[in-house]
Design an enzyme around this catalytic site. Structure first.
Site, PDB file in Angstrom:
ATOM      1  N   THR A  55     118.407 -87.216  81.405  1.00  0.00           N
ATOM      2  CA  THR A  55     117.483 -88.229  81.953  1.00  0.00           C
ATOM      3  C   THR A  55     116.927 -87.793  83.314  1.00  0.00           C
ATOM      4  O   THR A  55     115.770 -88.032  83.611  1.00  0.00           O
ATOM      5  CB  THR A  55     118.208 -89.581  82.103  1.00  0.00           C
ATOM      6  OG1 THR A  55     119.430 -89.374  82.802  1.00  0.00           O
ATOM      7  CG2 THR A  55     118.514 -90.184  80.757  1.00  0.00           C
ATOM      8  N   THR A  56     117.763 -87.148  84.141  1.00  0.00           N
ATOM      9  CA  THR A  56     117.290 -86.681  85.450  1.00  0.00           C
ATOM     10  C   THR A  56     116.378 -85.474  85.265  1.00  0.00           C
ATOM     11  O   THR A  56     115.303 -85.399  85.874  1.00  0.00           O
ATOM     12  CB  THR A  56     118.480 -86.306  86.356  1.00  0.00           C
ATOM     13  OG1 THR A  56     119.385 -87.414  86.389  1.00  0.00           O
ATOM     14  CG2 THR A  56     118.036 -85.993  87.755  1.00  0.00           C
ATOM     15  N   ASP A  59     127.429 -90.591  77.979  1.00  0.00           N
ATOM     16  CA  ASP A  59     126.480 -89.468  77.887  1.00  0.00           C
ATOM     17  C   ASP A  59     127.078 -88.337  77.058  1.00  0.00           C
ATOM     18  O   ASP A  59     126.418 -87.776  76.185  1.00  0.00           O
ATOM     19  CB  ASP A  59     126.130 -88.944  79.291  1.00  0.00           C
ATOM     20  CG  ASP A  59     125.163 -89.874  80.021  1.00  0.00           C
ATOM     21  OD1 ASP A  59     124.804 -90.912  79.434  1.00  0.00           O
ATOM     22  OD2 ASP A  59     124.770 -89.570  81.167  1.00  0.00           O
ATOM     23  N   ASP A 106     123.560 -91.011  87.463  1.00  0.00           N
ATOM     24  CA  ASP A 106     122.885 -90.993  86.171  1.00  0.00           C
ATOM     25  C   ASP A 106     121.431 -91.427  86.361  1.00  0.00           C
ATOM     26  O   ASP A 106     121.166 -92.547  86.803  1.00  0.00           O
ATOM     27  CB  ASP A 106     123.612 -91.940  85.207  1.00  0.00           C
ATOM     28  CG  ASP A 106     122.950 -91.981  83.852  1.00  0.00           C
ATOM     29  OD1 ASP A 106     122.679 -90.900  83.304  1.00  0.00           O
ATOM     30  OD2 ASP A 106     122.690 -93.078  83.337  1.00  0.00           O
TER      31      ASP A 106
END
Length: 535
Positions: free
Chosen positions: A99-100, A392, A66
């Site tokens: 997020t990545t 998530d 994550d």
């Protein structure tokens, strides 16, 4: 007239540092690109995990892919890198996923900007081109979005597909159908409120990940007091945060002198009477269950048992807050006015066994949408990562219930946006066109990295995908199971429109902000003053 000296003048305090122009810009680019390179190997369904070792005495171990968790755990010193770390935190708080992607896209934009600046193109021209590119990319994404909000069956299928797509890049990828169904059922119970506080996640070691299940009620990982009822129907619950230890004199430094043991017994008796009076005031509320955030000592526990009241002690702060939310009660600290206290209600409280542990189960709570997801797994690291993955998925689904539009994943949306940006660049005269082309190239880097992480020939796959989009096959993306391009609509690889839009806007804004920097001024470090008065 005397000429001014051309020698550089230092206007800063001793120890302060300044990086100017090219040096400052290069420092920003290097820091941001390094952060992007750190997390890009975790992108996509075949992304790798990172092990994070804690620096404390326990040396905690976290295994995760994550982006937000990785970036939160690393301490960065570079200002531009800090901007990307903060941006990934905002993405996590705002929509829960991507997020990545957002970090990698911002880093790729800055990688392209570095090449343009080396060709003597001014940052403001690059920013102007990027803004126009962002606008057309956003419009293209909006046009490509599909909305099944009015069709319940199709929308539930969309939610399942989104949950599967979100989980496919996580630890739970092998059990994504099971967990996608769990997440969808939990979010649909919220009836559109989006209040994820009503979904409680409990982690219990033992069993396998497939033993995880959704419980329609609330589970509290605590014990019921000795000799108290273990099952109560139609419970009236008083939730409190009050001291239930013996009320000693709580004045610092106070002392009581007695001349015989009989006097000590009198003091103890007075303390017991005080506690008895407090318990009687609590019982006047007409309750049959008392839940306290703090400890309940033996004497008040006996009094509750005599009155046939279930007493649960040391329910942690989060547990008490969530219990108050789902049972419809309020947390109370004083008990003089029972008529002003709002009690919680539920149909049944009983003890249940999960693995080897006993938990307290509240069913038929006032807040009907409340539920608990029980996660099982072999190690603590697996449970922690499963919880992050599920969080998530829950966040993305809660966002999708509010904003029902969806787009296709697998690099499809990025290629679609890159195509319209390239078309705009071809119609635009001047240097801005070069900046737009660099924006399109950065967008195309996301499917490239996804293919690279899976061990496929990214150049060949991205070229095929680009050709497919030129032929107006706008639903085509990367099928990483078979290592070829495919129709994302048929494969069910769907993502939330909200997540994709947020990735595009956040990455463009962060990259633009870093690109504007031409000076980095570091404050002088604080001097350590020797302590002449140690305590």
């Amino acid at each position: 007239m005397a000429s001014l000296s051309m020698a550089p003048v230092n206007i800063f305090k001793h120890g302060a540092d300044e990086e100017k122009a090219e040096t400052a810009r290069l420092s920003s680019f290097v820091g941001a690109i390094a952060i992007g390179d750190l997390v890009k190997s975790t992108l996509g369904p075949k992304g790798m995990d990172k092990i994070l070792l804690g620096g404390g005495r326990d040396g905690s171990v976290t295994v995760t892919n994550d982006g937000a968790t990785i970036l939160k755990a690393i301490g960065v010193d570079n200002p531009a890198a800090k901007v990307l770390v903060d941006m990934s935190k905002v993405q996590d708080d705002e929509v829960g996923d991507g997020t990545t992607s957002v970090t990698v896209l911002a880093a790729e934009l800055l990688r392209e900007a570095e090449l343009l600046i080396s060709r003597k193109i001014h940052p403001q021209i690059i920013i102007s081109g990027w803004r126009k590119a962002t606008h057309v990319a956003r419009e293209a994404l909006k046009e490509a979005a599909v909305d099944h909000g009015n069709d319940q069956a199709k929308f539930q299928e969309d939610l399942l597909n989104i949950a599967r797509t979100t989980l496919s890049s996580k630890l739970l990828t092998h059990h994504k159908d099971h967990f996608a169904k769990l997440a969808m059922e939990a979010v649909l119970r919220l009836k559109g409120s989006g209040n994820l506080e009503a979904i409680h996640v409990i982690k219990k070691l033992g069993g396998s990940l497939t033993d995880s299940y959704l419980d329609e009620g609330f589970l509290l990982d605590k014990r019921i007091g000795v000799n108290q009822p273990k099952r109560i129907e139609n419970a009236n619950i008083l939730i409190a945060n009050t001291g239930m230890d013996t009320d000693k004199i709580k004045i610092f430094g106070s002392r009581v002198r007695v001349d015989s043991t009989a006097k000590v017994a009198e003091i103890e008796l007075a303390e017991k009477e005080k506690m008895k009076e407090k318990v009687e005031r609590i019982l006047k509320h007409g309750i049959n269950c008392f839940i306290n955030r703090q400890l309940i000592y033996n004497y008040p526990e006996q009094l509750f048992a005599s009155a046939g009241v279930m007493a649960i002690e040391h329910a942690d702060f989060v547990g008490v807050e969530r219990l108050a939310l789902v049972t419809g009660g309020e947390i109370t600290s004083t008990f003089d006015h029972p008529e002003l206290v709002k009690l919680g209600h539920c149909k049944l409280i009983e003890e249940v066994m999960i693995g080897e542990d006993t938990l307290i189960h509240f069913s038929g709570v006032d807040m009907g949408e409340a539920c608990t997801i029980v996660l099982r797994g072999a190690t603590q690291q697996i449970l922690d990562e499963a919880e992050r993955s599920l969080h998530d998925a829950l966040c993305v689904l809660a966002q999708t219930v509010k904003e029902t539009r969806t787009v296709y994943g697998g690099g499809c949306s990025e290629m679609l946006m890159a195509k319209v940006v390239t078309d705009l660049a071809n119609r635009t005269p001047g240097k801005e066109a070069v900046a737009m082309e660099s924006f399109a190239k950065a967008l195309r880097m996301l499917p490239t990295i996804i293919a690279d992480n899976a061990g496929y020939d990214s150049a060949d796959l991205v070229a095929q995908l680009r050709a497919a989009h030129q032929e107006n096959k706008t639903t085509y993306g990367l099928d990483m199971t078979r290592g070829m391009i495919g129709d994302m609509g048929l494969l069910g690889i769907t993502e939330s429109f909200q997540v994709k839009r947020q990735v595009l806007l956040s990455a463009a804004e962060a990259a633009e902000m870093i690109l504007r920097v031409d000076d980095i001024i570091k404050a002088a470090p604080r001097k350590r003053v020797p302590d002449h008065h140690p305590c």
